[in-house]
Design a protein around this motif. Sequence first.
Motif, mmCIF file in Angstrom:
data_model
loop_
_atom_site.group_PDB
_atom_site.id
_atom_site.type_symbol
_atom_site.label_atom_id
_atom_site.label_comp_id
_atom_site.label_asym_id
_atom_site.label_seq_id
_atom_site.Cartn_x
_atom_site.Cartn_y
_atom_site.Cartn_z
ATOM 1 N N ILE A 78 1.129 -1.265 -0.012
ATOM 2 C CA ILE A 78 0.196 -0.004 -0.070
ATOM 3 C C ILE A 78 0.530 1.801 0.401
ATOM 4 N N LEU A 79 0.114 2.062 -0.832
ATOM 5 C CA LEU A 79 1.175 3.307 -0.893
ATOM 6 C C LEU A 79 0.726 4.506 0.326
ATOM 7 N N ILE A 80 0.695 5.450 0.666
ATOM 8 C CA ILE A 80 0.432 6.251 1.443
ATOM 9 C C ILE A 80 0.828 7.635 1.040
ATOM 10 N N TYR A 81 0.022 8.579 0.225
ATOM 11 C CA TYR A 81 0.493 9.401 0.329
ATOM 12 C C TYR A 81 0.163 10.441 1.156
ATOM 13 N N GLY A 82 1.376 11.395 1.385
ATOM 14 C CA GLY A 82 1.071 11.955 3.367
ATOM 15 C C GLY A 82 0.575 11.383 3.937
ATOM 16 N N VAL A 83 1.541 10.463 4.780
ATOM 17 C CA VAL A 83 1.677 9.298 5.381
ATOM 18 C C VAL A 83 2.218 9.998 6.904
ATOM 19 N N THR A 84 2.688 11.041 6.976
ATOM 20 C CA THR A 84 2.870 11.748 8.068
ATOM 21 C C THR A 84 1.689 12.584 9.053
ATOM 22 N N SER A 85 0.995 12.883 7.788
ATOM 23 C CA SER A 85 -0.842 13.544 7.915
ATOM 24 C C SER A 85 -1.211 12.677 9.133
ATOM 25 N N ALA A 86 -2.273 13.406 9.885
ATOM 26 C CA ALA A 86 -2.788 12.276 10.561
ATOM 27 C C ALA A 86 -3.449 11.657 10.234
ATOM 28 N N VAL A 87 -4.343 11.615 8.943
ATOM 29 C CA VAL A 87 -4.856 10.080 8.421
ATOM 30 C C VAL A 87 -4.514 9.683 8.441
ATOM 31 N N ILE A 123 4.641 8.155 1.048
ATOM 32 C CA ILE A 123 5.654 10.081 0.981
ATOM 33 C C ILE A 123 5.249 10.879 1.787
ATOM 34 N N ALA A 124 6.130 11.213 1.952
ATOM 35 C CA ALA A 124 6.265 12.739 2.753
ATOM 36 C C ALA A 124 7.425 13.357 2.569
ATOM 37 N N GLY A 125 7.439 15.124 3.186
ATOM 38 C CA GLY A 125 8.575 15.801 3.266
ATOM 39 C C GLY A 125 9.081 16.251 4.467
ATOM 40 N N ARG A 126 9.356 16.899 5.301
ATOM 41 C CA ARG A 126 10.207 17.605 5.872
ATOM 42 C C ARG A 126 10.048 16.897 7.009
ATOM 43 N N ALA A 127 8.815 15.843 7.763
ATOM 44 C CA ALA A 127 8.714 15.127 8.494
ATOM 45 C C ALA A 127 9.107 13.875 8.852
ATOM 46 N N SER A 128 10.064 13.807 7.735
ATOM 47 C CA SER A 128 10.467 11.753 6.862
ATOM 48 C C SER A 128 11.915 11.330 8.168
ATOM 49 N N ASP A 129 11.818 12.013 9.774
ATOM 50 C CA ASP A 129 12.387 10.842 10.546
ATOM 51 C C ASP A 129 10.596 9.874 11.025
ATOM 52 N N TYR A 130 9.399 10.658 11.052
ATOM 53 C CA TYR A 130 8.467 10.550 11.370
ATOM 54 C C TYR A 130 7.733 9.424 10.842
ATOM 55 N N ALA A 131 7.866 9.850 9.791
ATOM 56 C CA ALA A 131 7.454 9.406 8.563
ATOM 57 C C ALA A 131 8.176 7.530 8.710
ATOM 58 N N GLN A 132 9.525 7.228 8.539
ATOM 59 C CA GLN A 132 10.373 6.818 9.042
ATOM 60 C C GLN A 132 9.938 5.702 10.095
ATOM 61 N N THR A 133 8.926 5.807 11.528
ATOM 62 C CA THR A 133 8.427 5.028 11.365
ATOM 63 C C THR A 133 7.103 4.351 11.819
ATOM 64 N N LEU A 134 6.670 5.109 10.509
ATOM 65 C CA LEU A 134 5.217 4.330 9.950
ATOM 66 C C LEU A 134 5.033 3.498 9.088
ATOM 67 N N ALA A 135 6.384 3.746 8.310
ATOM 68 C CA ALA A 135 6.686 3.033 6.965
ATOM 69 C C ALA A 135 7.605 2.191 6.650
ATOM 70 N N ASP A 136 7.393 1.069 5.938
ATOM 71 C CA ASP A 136 8.469 0.450 5.542
ATOM 72 C C ASP A 136 9.631 1.112 4.383
ATOM 73 N N TYR A 137 9.336 1.855 3.262
ATOM 74 C CA TYR A 137 10.074 2.677 2.770
ATOM 75 C C TYR A 137 9.173 4.112 2.476
ATOM 76 N N VAL A 138 10.550 5.414 2.282
ATOM 77 C CA VAL A 138 9.935 6.621 2.682
ATOM 78 C C VAL A 138 10.679 6.624 0.954
ATOM 79 N N VAL A 139 9.960 8.342 0.706
ATOM 80 C CA VAL A 139 9.604 8.299 -0.563
ATOM 81 C C VAL A 139 9.687 10.592 -0.140
ATOM 82 N N ASP A 140 11.021 11.122 -0.448
ATOM 83 C CA ASP A 140 10.817 12.520 -0.554
ATOM 84 C C ASP A 140 10.266 12.930 -1.906
ATOM 85 N N TYR A 141 8.538 14.127 -1.546
ATOM 86 C CA TYR A 141 7.876 14.585 -2.472
ATOM 87 C C TYR A 141 9.054 15.843 -3.070
ATOM 88 N N ARG A 142 9.746 16.296 -2.239
ATOM 89 C CA ARG A 142 9.874 17.169 -2.812
ATOM 90 C C ARG A 142 11.206 17.096 -3.246
#
Length: 375
Positions: free
Chosen positions: A152-161, A180-199
């Motif tokens: 599953i891919l979640i665009y905006g994974v560090t938004s609350a929803v 897919i995340a941006g500024r909050a990549s550290d938090y994204a790492q705790t949520l996803a197996d892979y993190v992609v920076d949209y920036r």
Amino acid sequence: MPKQVIVQPSLESFDIIDTPIPIPKAKEVIIRVAVAGSNPKDWKYPLWKNWPHNSGDDIAGIVYSVGKDVYEFKPGDRVAALHQAGKENGSYAEYSVAPDWTTFHIPQHVAFEEAVTIPTAALTAAIVLYVDMKIPAPWDVVGSAANNKTPILIYGVTSAVGAFAAKLARLSGLHPIIGIAGRASDYAQTLADYVVDYRQGEDSVVNCVEEILKKEGLGNKVSHVFDAISEGGTLETTLRFLDASAGIVSTVLPPELFARDKENFAYPPGVTAINSAVPRVHSTHKDFGYLWSRYLGRLLEECRLKAHPFEVVPGGLHGVVTGLQKLRDGKASAIKYVYRIEDTEDAPPISSSSTSSSKQSQAKPHPLATFPFPS
């Protein structure tokens, strides 16, 4: 007399008005609000609809009174709840109203500030995964089924929803989770197996996602996409790596209103596309709202689900518009803005031992307190 905030469409002003304590209908819970939480729609709806109203929906506090058909809650209970969007007596108030089926008990180890981050975001995520995408619920995932690869891919994974979607997807055994995340990549790492920076740009995002899928032996297209942003080009980006023959995509905003080319944007015929909306738990999906509200309380009790990071905006009710302005201006990054009502000037302190009063205030409310909310 108790007070509530009326958010003005411009977000440059607001009214704090006197409002009698609500009297519950049969299946309603009146909550003395300890902490209210904000969501993006809380500033968007007053603006889009030119509609001044108390737009808050996330509530955490103490039960004050209950309707005659409510049997699971009593005065003094610690609860969190989802107010019905568009109805009067929202969460930006000293007293708010919620249906009993989207109210749940808060375990003693969970603070009000934590609990208030959950109702809107977690129930939206649950609608996305378990109603619209038909993902097996966590209680149906047993044995080897938990190890099957369903990406599953979640665009905006560090938004609350987006974050709650990732947390629930993990409980349901989905893997890999691509965020897919941006500024909050550290938090994204705790949520996803892979993190992609949209920036890095759209082409880079697409290339990174395809490389991840190839590494996992999953081809180059994603079967399940949740776009928790749904504006600013995310709809077009996700379309590039979504499985065009059998993919499913959920959005939080309707593409016909938020795509770059609104008139010509379309998903391929083989794609199942749903604009997922949490208000369904108050209409067509009441049973779902009931079951998942209870389950969220259980997950919190067992520490299987954690709250979203939050920031307390100073000033109580006076800080609501400040928080909404920050949301509007894109200053929130992996946080929810919350408001302690007792920080409002002259507000009485909240106590877990609060009990209901048999005497309701009869003073005449401000005219906006009885604004004709849509049904």
